[in-house]
Enzyme design. Structure first.
Site, PDB file in Angstrom:
ATOM      1  N   ALA A 160       0.872  -1.173   0.000  1.00 31.36           N
ATOM      2  CA  ALA A 160       0.000   0.000   0.000  1.00 31.36           C
ATOM      3  C   ALA A 160       0.911   1.224   0.000  1.00 31.36           C
ATOM      4  O   ALA A 160       2.067   1.147   0.428  1.00 31.36           O
ATOM      5  CB  ALA A 160      -0.896  -0.014   1.227  1.00 31.36           C
ATOM      6  N   GLY A 172       0.629  -4.988   0.980  1.00 33.26           N
ATOM      7  CA  GLY A 172      -0.609  -5.055   0.197  1.00 33.26           C
ATOM      8  C   GLY A 172      -0.416  -5.768  -1.136  1.00 33.26           C
ATOM      9  O   GLY A 172      -1.378  -6.281  -1.718  1.00 33.26           O
ATOM     10  N   GLU A 204      -0.750  -9.300  -0.306  1.00 29.67           N
ATOM     11  CA  GLU A 204      -2.177  -9.507   0.002  1.00 29.67           C
ATOM     12  C   GLU A 204      -3.008  -9.569  -1.285  1.00 29.67           C
ATOM     13  O   GLU A 204      -3.950 -10.351  -1.394  1.00 29.67           O
ATOM     14  CB  GLU A 204      -2.676  -8.393   0.929  1.00 29.67           C
ATOM     15  CG  GLU A 204      -2.098  -8.517   2.339  1.00 29.67           C
ATOM     16  CD  GLU A 204      -2.422  -7.312   3.214  1.00 29.67           C
ATOM     17  OE1 GLU A 204      -2.038  -6.179   2.828  1.00 29.67           O
ATOM     18  OE2 GLU A 204      -3.038  -7.482   4.266  1.00 29.67           O
ATOM     19  N   GLU A 235       4.985  -5.001   7.288  1.00 30.26           N
ATOM     20  CA  GLU A 235       4.250  -3.924   7.985  1.00 30.26           C
ATOM     21  C   GLU A 235       4.766  -3.605   9.379  1.00 30.26           C
ATOM     22  O   GLU A 235       4.784  -2.448   9.789  1.00 30.26           O
ATOM     23  CB  GLU A 235       2.757  -4.263   8.055  1.00 30.26           C
ATOM     24  CG  GLU A 235       2.010  -4.139   6.733  1.00 30.26           C
ATOM     25  CD  GLU A 235       2.025  -5.401   5.892  1.00 30.26           C
ATOM     26  OE1 GLU A 235       2.822  -6.313   6.205  1.00 30.26           O
ATOM     27  OE2 GLU A 235       1.255  -5.488   4.930  1.00 30.26           O
TER      28      GLU A 235
HETATM   29  N1  COA Z   1       4.618   3.084  -0.954  1.00 33.09           N
HETATM   30  C1  COA Z   1       5.039   4.222  -1.497  1.00 33.09           C
HETATM   31  N2  COA Z   1       6.167   4.347  -2.207  1.00 33.09           N
HETATM   32  C2  COA Z   1       6.908   3.232  -2.362  1.00 33.09           C
HETATM   33  C3  COA Z   1       6.542   2.002  -1.818  1.00 33.09           C
HETATM   34  C4  COA Z   1       5.338   1.946  -1.077  1.00 33.09           C
HETATM   35  N3  COA Z   1       4.888   0.835  -0.533  1.00 33.09           N
HETATM   36  N4  COA Z   1       7.485   1.084  -2.125  1.00 33.09           N
HETATM   37  C5  COA Z   1       8.408   1.734  -2.860  1.00 33.09           C
HETATM   38  N5  COA Z   1       8.070   3.028  -3.009  1.00 33.09           N
HETATM   39  C6  COA Z   1       8.804   4.081  -3.722  1.00 33.09           C
HETATM   40  C7  COA Z   1      10.021   4.551  -2.944  1.00 33.09           C
HETATM   41  O1  COA Z   1       9.656   5.505  -1.973  1.00 33.09           O
HETATM   42  C8  COA Z   1      10.868   5.115  -4.041  1.00 33.09           C
HETATM   43  O2  COA Z   1      10.376   6.379  -4.388  1.00 33.09           O
HETATM   44  P1  COA Z   1      11.417   7.610  -4.697  1.00 33.09           P
HETATM   45  O3  COA Z   1      12.163   7.145  -5.924  1.00 33.09           O
HETATM   46  O4  COA Z   1      10.513   8.770  -4.950  1.00 33.09           O
HETATM   47  O5  COA Z   1      12.304   7.725  -3.500  1.00 33.09           O
HETATM   48  C9  COA Z   1      10.570   4.182  -5.236  1.00 33.09           C
HETATM   49  O6  COA Z   1       9.329   3.544  -4.927  1.00 33.09           O
HETATM   50  C10 COA Z   1      11.620   3.118  -5.410  1.00 33.09           C
HETATM   51  O7  COA Z   1      11.799   2.441  -4.184  1.00 33.09           O
HETATM   52  P2  COA Z   1      13.197   2.351  -3.416  1.00 33.09           P
HETATM   53  O8  COA Z   1      12.909   2.124  -1.963  1.00 33.09           O
HETATM   54  O9  COA Z   1      14.070   3.514  -3.748  1.00 33.09           O
HETATM   55  O10 COA Z   1      13.810   1.038  -4.096  1.00 33.09           O
HETATM   56  P3  COA Z   1      14.825  -0.003  -3.444  1.00 33.09           P
HETATM   57  O11 COA Z   1      15.250  -0.897  -4.552  1.00 33.09           O
HETATM   58  O12 COA Z   1      15.851   0.679  -2.625  1.00 33.09           O
HETATM   59  O13 COA Z   1      13.907  -0.862  -2.425  1.00 33.09           O
HETATM   60  C11 COA Z   1      11.916  -2.036  -1.720  1.00 33.09           C
HETATM   61  C12 COA Z   1      12.809  -1.624  -2.913  1.00 33.09           C
HETATM   62  C13 COA Z   1      10.674  -2.721  -2.272  1.00 33.09           C
HETATM   63  C14 COA Z   1      12.684  -3.018  -0.810  1.00 33.09           C
HETATM   64  C15 COA Z   1      11.533  -0.775  -0.909  1.00 33.09           C
HETATM   65  O14 COA Z   1      10.991   0.181  -1.812  1.00 33.09           O
HETATM   66  C16 COA Z   1      10.517  -1.020   0.173  1.00 33.09           C
HETATM   67  O15 COA Z   1      10.870  -1.527   1.236  1.00 33.09           O
HETATM   68  N6  COA Z   1       9.252  -0.595  -0.072  1.00 33.09           N
HETATM   69  C17 COA Z   1       8.208  -0.652   0.920  1.00 33.09           C
HETATM   70  C18 COA Z   1       7.735  -2.051   1.131  1.00 33.09           C
HETATM   71  C19 COA Z   1       6.705  -2.074   2.220  1.00 33.09           C
HETATM   72  O16 COA Z   1       6.993  -1.826   3.383  1.00 33.09           O
HETATM   73  N7  COA Z   1       5.464  -2.377   1.841  1.00 33.09           N
HETATM   74  C20 COA Z   1       4.390  -2.491   2.770  1.00 33.09           C
HETATM   75  C21 COA Z   1       3.658  -1.220   2.859  1.00 33.09           C
HETATM   76  S1  COA Z   1       2.331  -1.385   3.992  1.00 33.09           S
END
Ligand code: COA
Length: 263
Positions: free
Chosen positions: A70, A115, A118, A138
């Site tokens: 999400a 999400g 999910e 989460e």
């Molecule tokens: N919501 C909003 N933005 C998200 C996102 C999310 N769930 N997941 C990734 N993004 C965005 C990042 O903020 C980043 O944006 P930016 O370029 O403007 O900074 C872009 O997507 C790329 O992600 P980034 O974190 O830079 O890539 P990475 O390769 O370093 O890491 C992940 C990839 C998937 C490990 C990392 O993005 C992550 O942990 N995301 C969240 C996962 C999460 O906690 N999901 C559950 C949410 S309830």
């Protein structure tokens, strides 16, 4: 039936053996914001109104992500009431997806987190590319899964694996996801959609009506997930605790979260 094509956050393609919905917000790794959820619901409603029929495949745009969760930016400042409404909304759409009158397949081409996992779990079948990564991270953001994850994960991989994944928030690769039964098949990188279309073709050889009835029988009573309402309550409760603000702020500021220590 309305054909949709390109919406703001989704594309809808009508292939011979399946309708393919692609979540298309590559800049945020296809994170689910309200717009994605609203468009997904509109498309699902239109497809469901057509009755038993074509398989439905859901995938993510680009090579990196299916759906990375999400949208954390959208959730960061939610009040507990807004969080409650958001979880109820997401749960409702994913329940609609689960009840879709035809086979549904998640073609997982990269990250399926929070999400995103999910969403994949609300599909009947999960086909993963070898670079796919799964997880429910989460608790590292100060919240819990809120779109049915606590209920579906335990049903799919068992309580022991669900507790392991949800309490650590760790990410697992496609092979481990296959080993614990979270995904049905692992294919080479870039091949998840192709394999999902093959799977859809196999199911399409059967009676669409009988497939829809079989699904209903296997899933059974929609009240089987006794913890859905509890999940909404506990999800919204997290938004009344400072750890949620800290966890999400830390993610957006790209730093480690400092949570309140107990005891
Ligand atoms: N919501 C909003 N933005 C998200 C996102 C999310 N769930 N997941 C990734 N993004 C965005 C990042 O903020 C980043 O944006 P930016 O370029 O403007 O900074 C872009 O997507 C790329 O992600 P980034 O974190 O830079 O890539 P990475 O390769 O370093 O890491 C992940 C990839 C998937 C490990 C990392 O993005 C992550 O942990 N995301 C969240 C996962 C999460 O906690 N999901 C559950 C949410 S309830």
């Amino acid at each position: 039936m309305e054909r949709f094509g390109r919406l703001q956050t989704l594309t809808v393609a009508h292939e011979d053996y399946a309708t393919v919905i692609t979540v298309a917000r590559q800049e945020s790794l296809n994170a689910l914001n309200r717009k994605v959820l609203a468009e997904l619901e509109t498309v699902l409603d239109a497809l469901i109104a057509g009755g038993p029929g074509k398989p439905l495949i859901i995938t993510g745009e680009g090579p990196r992500a299916f759906v990375a969760g999400a949208d954390i930016g959208e959730m960061a400042n939610m009040t507990p009431d807004e969080a409650e409404e958001f979880a109820r909304y997401g749960q409702g759409i994913f329940s609609k997806l689960e009840a879709f009158p035809g086979v549904t397949i998640a073609a997982v081409n990269g990250y399926a987190l929070g999400g995103g996992n999910e969403l994949a779990m609300a599909c009947d079948i999960r086909i993963a590319a070898s670079n796919a990564r799964f997880g429910q991270p989460e608790v590292g953001l100060g919240i819990i899964p809120g779109f049915g994850g606590t209920q579906r994960l335990a049903r799919i991989v068992g309580m022991a694996n669900a507790l392991d994944l949800v309490l650590t928030g760790r990410m697992i690769d496609a092979q481990e996801a296959w080993r614990i039964g979270l995904v049905h098949k692992v294919v080479d990188q870039g091949k998840a959609l192709e394999e999902s279309l093959n799977y859809a073709k196999t199911v399409m050889k059967n009676s669409p009506f009988a497939v829809a009835q079989a699904k209903k029988a296997i899933y059974g009573d929609p009240r089987r997930y006794s913890g859905m309402a509890l999940e909404v309550d506990l999800f919204s409760k997290c938004f009344d605790h400072p750890d949620q603000k800290e966890g999400m702020k830390a993610f957006l500021e790209k730093r480690q979260a400092g949570f309140q220590k107990q005891g």
